[in-house]
Design a protein around this motif. Structure first.
Motif, PDB file in Angstrom:
ATOM      1  N   LYS A   1       0.835  -1.198   0.000  1.00 22.63           N
ATOM      2  CA  LYS A   1       0.000   0.000   0.000  1.00 22.63           C
ATOM      3  C   LYS A   1       0.879   1.261   0.000  1.00 22.63           C
ATOM      4  O   LYS A   1       0.630   2.217  -0.745  1.00 22.63           O
ATOM      5  CB  LYS A   1      -0.895  -0.012   1.239  1.00 22.63           C
TER       6      LYS A   1
ATOM      7  N   ILE B   1      -2.365  -0.167  -5.954  1.00 18.83           N
ATOM      8  CA  ILE B   1      -1.719  -1.277  -5.270  1.00 18.83           C
ATOM      9  C   ILE B   1      -1.608  -2.485  -6.197  1.00 18.83           C
ATOM     10  O   ILE B   1      -0.645  -3.260  -6.120  1.00 18.83           O
ATOM     11  CB  ILE B   1      -2.478  -1.624  -3.966  1.00 18.83           C
ATOM     12  N   ASN B   2      -2.578  -2.643  -7.097  1.00 20.46           N
ATOM     13  CA  ASN B   2      -2.504  -3.758  -8.045  1.00 20.46           C
ATOM     14  C   ASN B   2      -1.303  -3.602  -8.988  1.00 20.46           C
ATOM     15  O   ASN B   2      -0.658  -4.587  -9.358  1.00 20.46           O
ATOM     16  CB  ASN B   2      -3.799  -3.860  -8.859  1.00 20.46           C
TER      17      ASN B   2
ATOM     18  N   LEU C   1       1.788  -4.519  -7.036  1.00 15.36           N
ATOM     19  CA  LEU C   1       1.866  -5.979  -6.911  1.00 15.36           C
ATOM     20  C   LEU C   1       2.311  -6.612  -8.229  1.00 15.36           C
ATOM     21  O   LEU C   1       3.120  -7.548  -8.233  1.00 15.36           O
ATOM     22  CB  LEU C   1       0.497  -6.542  -6.502  1.00 15.36           C
TER      23      LEU C   1
END
Lengths: 171, 200
Positions: free
Chosen positions: B158, B168-169, B172
């Motif tokens: 985050k 955040i995706n 990731l």
């Protein structure tokens, strides 16, 4: 969860951001899928590789930098104080040398030149006009029924001449 | 590293405790410096950037309102490194693989070996560390940033996403791509890495 979500869940679990519900789901998936479990172990090893390399490869930070940083934190107070002192010094210097410059300036000419006689403020000083009036008042008092200092002398100034003339004519 | 402890120290510093700032610098020194070094791969540049980051941080502490001091410092460092790369020569880019320590002029004496290991083990670990570093250097900048922030500072995704101004995706995904690349580049060293992770 699909495969991509499971892969992300592995990363979030390692970072402590996975919810308890998703943790349970992930645990169930890891038990059922050996490939996912192998991937989880590989991720952890590869993430540990970075710090391993840094521990051996990153040179230590010189102590000098730490001292410079702490000195920089103290600088703002000294900076404002030194500026204040500099401004004060400039003011004092300016006030000190200002007369030197003003001395060389040409004197300003007065706009009006007048000769003013001082006004007599002391009635005791000799005044020919007053002496003459006193004499006249004395003469009038001789030839009239008015005493010296009588207010009628002031009230009847215009009659003084008549009184004196009539008195002289009488004489 | 406990962020709560850093925030407590920061509060002490704001209340006039100068020594608290020194402790903050000490506690954040390793991860912050490693992050910077991981981006620039030059110890002299990394030292200058580190110092510059802290001077900027001290000036901006009155505006700092977050509860993640380390993430804030990483953001400053990241921006500073990007500014630095723009001021360098046009053919220099953080996107290019950086030079190895030998090519950059650093010598082996620059690096301190682990004190508990013998000379042979030290050489083996040193070579492994070189290969790891070389593999990380091959990552694209955004992936390298995510990897370093996650592994050196243990920042959550985050916060990493906020630092990079992405979702955040996306953060990731960048980490997934980074791990996939490292998995291929370090395939021959996987066993050694596995041994290292089990012994450390």
């Amino acid at each position: 969860m699909n495969h991509r979500e499971l892969e992300n869940a592995l990363l979030l679990r390692d970072s402590g951001e996975l919810s308890e519900t998703d943790c349970l789901l992930l645990e169930e998936a890891l038990e059922k899928d050996p490939a996912l479990a192998a991937l989880a172990e590989e991720n952890q090893i590869l993430q540990a590789a970075g710090p391993l390399s840094s521990t051996l490869m990153v040179p230590p930070l010189p102590e000098l930098n730490r001292e410079r940083i702490l000195h920089a934190a103290e600088k703002p107070k000294n900076k404002y104080l030194s500026r204040l002192l500099a401004v004060a010094a400039l003011l004092v210097l300016g006030l000190g040398i200002l007369p030197h410059f003003t001395r060389h300036l040409p004197p300003s000419q007065p706009l009006i030149t007048a000769q003013i006689d001082p006004i007599r403020s002391d009635l005791q000083t000799e005044d020919p006009l007053l002496d003459r009036l006193d004499d006249l008042e004395y003469e009038l008092s001789l030839w009239s029924n008015l005493e010296m200092g009588d207010p009628a002398f002031l009230e009847n100034e215009s009659d003084w001449a008549k009184i004196l003339l009539s008195a002289e004519d009488t004489i | 590293m406990e962020e709560h402890n850093l925030e407590t120290l920061l509060q002490h510093y704001r209340e006039g405790d100068q020594a608290a700032l020194g402790r903050i610098v000490d506690q954040t020194r390793v991860p912050l410096y490693r992050f910077i070094y991981g981006l620039v791969r030059d110890p002299h540049v990394a030292e200058d950037v580190f110092q510059d980051v802290w001077i900027r941080a001290i000036k901006g502490l009155h505006r700092y309102q977050s509860d993640r001091l380390l993430a804030w410092l990483f953001r400053i460092a990241r921006n500073r490194v990007i500014d630095l790369s723009r001021k360098r020569k046009p053919d220099y880019s953080l996107q290019q693989p950086v030079a190895s320590p030998e090519q950059s002029g650093s010598t082996l004496e620059t690096f301190i070996p682990h004190k508990d290991r013998g000379p042979g083990q030290h050489t083996q670990n040193h070579e492994l560390a070189l290969r790891i570093q070389d593999a990380v250097d091959k990552l694209p900048l955004e992936q390298r940033e995510v990897y370093l922030m996650r592994t050196e500072a243990d920042l959550p995704f985050k916060v990493i996403a906020q630092t990079q101004n992405v979702s955040i995706n996306t953060a990731l995904a960048r980490m997934q791509y980074a791990l996939r690349s490292l998995r291929e580049l370090l395939a021959d060293d996987y066993e050694a890495l596995l041994t290292q992770s089990r012994t450390s």
